[in-house]
Design a protein around this motif. Structure first.
Motif, PDB file in Angstrom:
ATOM      1  N   PRO A   1       0.742  -1.279  -0.028  1.00 47.33           N
ATOM      2  CA  PRO A   1       0.202  -0.008   0.112  1.00 47.33           C
ATOM      3  C   PRO A   1       0.881   1.074  -0.106  1.00 47.33           C
ATOM      4  O   PRO A   1       1.929   1.292   0.496  1.00 47.33           O
ATOM      5  CB  PRO A   1      -0.742  -0.157   1.377  1.00 47.33           C
ATOM      6  CG  PRO A   1      -0.207  -1.047   2.124  1.00 47.33           C
ATOM      7  CD  PRO A   1       0.731  -1.935   1.167  1.00 47.33           C
ATOM      8  N   GLU A   2       0.358   2.357  -0.551  1.00 45.07           N
ATOM      9  CA  GLU A   2       1.217   3.431  -0.549  1.00 45.07           C
ATOM     10  C   GLU A   2       1.243   4.140   0.847  1.00 45.07           C
ATOM     11  O   GLU A   2       0.352   3.931   1.559  1.00 45.07           O
ATOM     12  CB  GLU A   2       0.145   4.535  -1.426  1.00 45.07           C
ATOM     13  CG  GLU A   2       0.828   5.905  -1.508  1.00 45.07           C
ATOM     14  CD  GLU A   2       0.004   7.131  -2.090  1.00 45.07           C
ATOM     15  OE1 GLU A   2       0.515   8.120  -2.372  1.00 45.07           O
ATOM     16  OE2 GLU A   2      -1.146   6.536  -2.656  1.00 45.07           O
ATOM     17  N   MET A   3       2.304   4.751   0.960  1.00 45.31           N
ATOM     18  CA  MET A   3       2.691   5.363   2.438  1.00 45.31           C
ATOM     19  C   MET A   3       2.197   6.606   2.456  1.00 45.31           C
ATOM     20  O   MET A   3       2.141   7.334   1.723  1.00 45.31           O
ATOM     21  CB  MET A   3       4.073   5.498   2.424  1.00 45.31           C
ATOM     22  CG  MET A   3       4.838   3.966   2.689  1.00 45.31           C
ATOM     23  SD  MET A   3       6.501   4.273   3.278  1.00 45.31           S
ATOM     24  CE  MET A   3       7.467   4.518   1.744  1.00 45.31           C
ATOM     25  N   VAL A   4       1.068   6.953   3.327  1.00 36.96           N
ATOM     26  CA  VAL A   4       0.515   8.252   3.657  1.00 36.96           C
ATOM     27  C   VAL A   4       1.057   8.740   4.997  1.00 36.96           C
ATOM     28  O   VAL A   4       0.823   8.346   5.989  1.00 36.96           O
ATOM     29  CB  VAL A   4      -1.158   7.949   4.001  1.00 36.96           C
ATOM     30  CG1 VAL A   4      -1.803   9.225   3.963  1.00 36.96           C
ATOM     31  CG2 VAL A   4      -1.587   7.044   2.607  1.00 36.96           C
ATOM     32  N   PHE A   5       1.871   9.955   4.685  1.00 40.64           N
ATOM     33  CA  PHE A   5       2.642  10.632   5.840  1.00 40.64           C
ATOM     34  C   PHE A   5       1.500  11.852   6.476  1.00 40.64           C
ATOM     35  O   PHE A   5       0.704  12.195   5.668  1.00 40.64           O
ATOM     36  CB  PHE A   5       3.753  11.179   5.262  1.00 40.64           C
ATOM     37  CG  PHE A   5       4.945  10.381   5.080  1.00 40.64           C
ATOM     38  CD1 PHE A   5       5.636   9.926   5.885  1.00 40.64           C
ATOM     39  CD2 PHE A   5       5.001   9.879   3.860  1.00 40.64           C
ATOM     40  CE1 PHE A   5       6.919   9.116   5.650  1.00 40.64           C
ATOM     41  CE2 PHE A   5       5.962   9.123   3.502  1.00 40.64           C
ATOM     42  CZ  PHE A   5       6.873   8.625   4.312  1.00 40.64           C
ATOM     43  N   SER A   6       1.499  11.639   7.669  1.00 41.57           N
ATOM     44  CA  SER A   6       0.804  12.535   8.527  1.00 41.57           C
ATOM     45  C   SER A   6       1.302  13.108   9.782  1.00 41.57           C
ATOM     46  O   SER A   6       2.241  12.419  10.005  1.00 41.57           O
ATOM     47  CB  SER A   6      -0.693  12.077   8.779  1.00 41.57           C
ATOM     48  OG  SER A   6      -0.486  10.959   9.868  1.00 41.57           O
ATOM     49  N   VAL A   7       1.093  14.189  10.212  1.00 41.58           N
ATOM     50  CA  VAL A   7       1.866  14.575  11.418  1.00 41.58           C
ATOM     51  C   VAL A   7       1.846  13.280  12.700  1.00 41.58           C
ATOM     52  O   VAL A   7       2.920  13.397  12.955  1.00 41.58           O
ATOM     53  CB  VAL A   7       1.195  15.896  12.051  1.00 41.58           C
ATOM     54  CG1 VAL A   7       1.796  16.302  13.313  1.00 41.58           C
ATOM     55  CG2 VAL A   7       1.368  17.072  11.000  1.00 41.58           C
ATOM     56  N   PRO A   8       0.888  12.855  13.052  1.00 41.66           N
ATOM     57  CA  PRO A   8       0.718  11.807  14.039  1.00 41.66           C
ATOM     58  C   PRO A   8       1.666  10.762  13.662  1.00 41.66           C
ATOM     59  O   PRO A   8       2.592  10.253  14.388  1.00 41.66           O
ATOM     60  CB  PRO A   8      -0.715  11.542  14.254  1.00 41.66           C
ATOM     61  CG  PRO A   8      -1.585  12.398  13.545  1.00 41.66           C
ATOM     62  CD  PRO A   8      -0.707  12.896  12.634  1.00 41.66           C
ATOM     63  N   VAL A   9       1.591  10.400  12.265  1.00 41.52           N
ATOM     64  CA  VAL A   9       2.480   9.175  11.778  1.00 41.52           C
ATOM     65  C   VAL A   9       3.907   9.345  11.868  1.00 41.52           C
ATOM     66  O   VAL A   9       4.634   8.713  12.404  1.00 41.52           O
ATOM     67  CB  VAL A   9       2.033   8.740  10.656  1.00 41.52           C
ATOM     68  CG1 VAL A   9       3.035   7.423   9.856  1.00 41.52           C
ATOM     69  CG2 VAL A   9       0.745   8.107  10.384  1.00 41.52           C
ATOM     70  N   VAL A  10       4.515  10.646  11.454  1.00 41.29           N
ATOM     71  CA  VAL A  10       5.598  11.080  11.572  1.00 41.29           C
ATOM     72  C   VAL A  10       6.105  11.305  12.943  1.00 41.29           C
ATOM     73  O   VAL A  10       7.348  10.654  13.284  1.00 41.29           O
ATOM     74  CB  VAL A  10       5.752  12.559  10.632  1.00 41.29           C
ATOM     75  CG1 VAL A  10       7.355  12.975  10.952  1.00 41.29           C
ATOM     76  CG2 VAL A  10       5.338  12.370   9.246  1.00 41.29           C
ATOM     77  N   ILE A  11       5.310  11.743  13.734  1.00 44.20           N
ATOM     78  CA  ILE A  11       5.839  11.826  15.200  1.00 44.20           C
ATOM     79  C   ILE A  11       6.187  10.486  15.907  1.00 44.20           C
ATOM     80  O   ILE A  11       7.118  10.113  16.343  1.00 44.20           O
ATOM     81  CB  ILE A  11       4.581  12.767  15.975  1.00 44.20           C
ATOM     82  CG1 ILE A  11       4.761  13.916  15.531  1.00 44.20           C
ATOM     83  CG2 ILE A  11       5.010  12.466  17.455  1.00 44.20           C
ATOM     84  CD1 ILE A  11       3.426  14.712  16.350  1.00 44.20           C
ATOM     85  N   LYS A  12       5.077   9.473  15.351  1.00 44.56           N
ATOM     86  CA  LYS A  12       5.420   8.152  16.045  1.00 44.56           C
ATOM     87  C   LYS A  12       6.528   7.594  15.425  1.00 44.56           C
ATOM     88  O   LYS A  12       7.347   6.779  16.049  1.00 44.56           O
ATOM     89  CB  LYS A  12       3.984   7.386  15.790  1.00 44.56           C
ATOM     90  CG  LYS A  12       2.791   7.511  16.512  1.00 44.56           C
ATOM     91  CD  LYS A  12       1.711   6.798  16.258  1.00 44.56           C
ATOM     92  CE  LYS A  12       0.514   7.263  17.007  1.00 44.56           C
ATOM     93  NZ  LYS A  12      -0.552   6.617  16.865  1.00 44.56           N
TER      94      LYS A  12
END
Length: 292
Positions: A207-218
């Motif tokens: 699946p495509e990687m979907v970056f978001s602020v919560p995911v980047v923080i984790k």
């Protein structure tokens, strides 16, 4: 390095590693099981380069270099993917608990292959740890065979990877103890793990990687937990109180589950905590069986 300070730094590694279940699962929800794991180990590898440094491979024994790298990479992939492929957040925490059979299995492997002396307490210790895992998999009913079977059948890949990972890490610890001779290949092994995961990501349908602020923080937190965890543990083992570190490390399953429950907002049942405490008690009993 002051002994007390080094011990505290080593204990910090246990706390950092206890966040891994919740953080790996959180990252995989945004970046996918394979892509998320590849990103985590890439970042962790870079941090290991800074904190631990790259080892002089020429000083490694051939057995440690080959067996250590294969076992380490295999384990980390099993752990990351077992959490990433879990159907729900609660199942991810259960899968993480299955993985924590490795402390008991490590002691059993040390007895079988490294000549570690022990007494008969090793038998009830291993049985209690296994009972604890079964208790966790039984859900709110505790030791319930039908529920355990239904849980495993619902996602055999995740549970199978976690169970295999426990044996693989026990084998890695045994190989390291026997053949490492003071050498530390963690940085190399983490980078090899990242490379293996990127190969899988590039040559399979992901699946495509979907970056978001919560995911980047984790992602950043997970990279730090893994990268600085190894560096902190190395300081603790070299300069701190190893007995204290070993004893506290056996409570990691409970701490890991508690932090995962908070990070993933996944409340756990009373039966789960009973099982987690059994896993800890079984591991401690196995450890006690090897004491003189």
């Amino acid at each position: 390095m002051d002994r007390k300070r080094a011990t505290l730094i080593g204990l910090a590694a246990i706390v950092l590693w206890s966040t891994m279940v919740g953080l790996i699962r959180g990252v995989s929800e945004g970046l996918g099981p394979v892509g998320g794991a590849a990103m985590i180990y890439t970042l962790s590898g870079l941090l290991c380069l800074i904190t631990v440094g790259f080892p002089d491979i020429r000083r490694f024994s051939t057995r440690y270099l080959i067996a250590g790298s294969v076992l380490f990479v295999s384990y980390e992939i099993c752990l990351a993917l077992s959490l990433g492929y879990a159907s729900t957040r609660h199942q991810a925490i259960e899968v993480g608990m299955v993985n924590y059979l490795w402390p008991s299995l490590t002691i059993v492997f040390a007895i079988l292959f490294n000549g570690q002396k022990s007494n008969l307490w090793i038998i009830p210790g291993l049985l209690i740890a296994l009972l604890g895992v079964c208790w966790v998999l039984g859900g709110e009913n505790g030791l319930h065979l039908a529920e355990i079977t239904a849980n495993i059948i619902s996602n055999p890949l995740s549970y199978g990877l976690a169970f295999a990972g426990a044996f693989i890490w026990a084998a890695y610890c045994t190989v390291t103890s026997k053949y490492a001779k003071g050498q530390n290949g963690i940085t190399l092994f983490v980078l090899l793990t990242a490379l293996s995961l990127w190969m899988k990501y590039l040559f399979s349908d992901q699946p495509e990687m979907v970056f978001s602020v919560p995911v980047v923080i984790k992602l950043v937190m997970c990279g730090i937990a893994l990268g600085f965890g190894y560096a902190s543990w190395n300081i603790g083992i070299l300069h701190g109180n190893v007995s204290v570190l070993a004893t506290v490390s056996y409570f990691t399953p409970v701490l890991s589950a508690a932090l995962a429950a908070v990070l993933l907002n996944a409340p756990l049942s009373f039966a789960f905590w009973q099982g987690a405490l059994m896993v800890c008690a079984g591991s401690l009993l196995c450890w006690y069986a090897t004491r003189k």
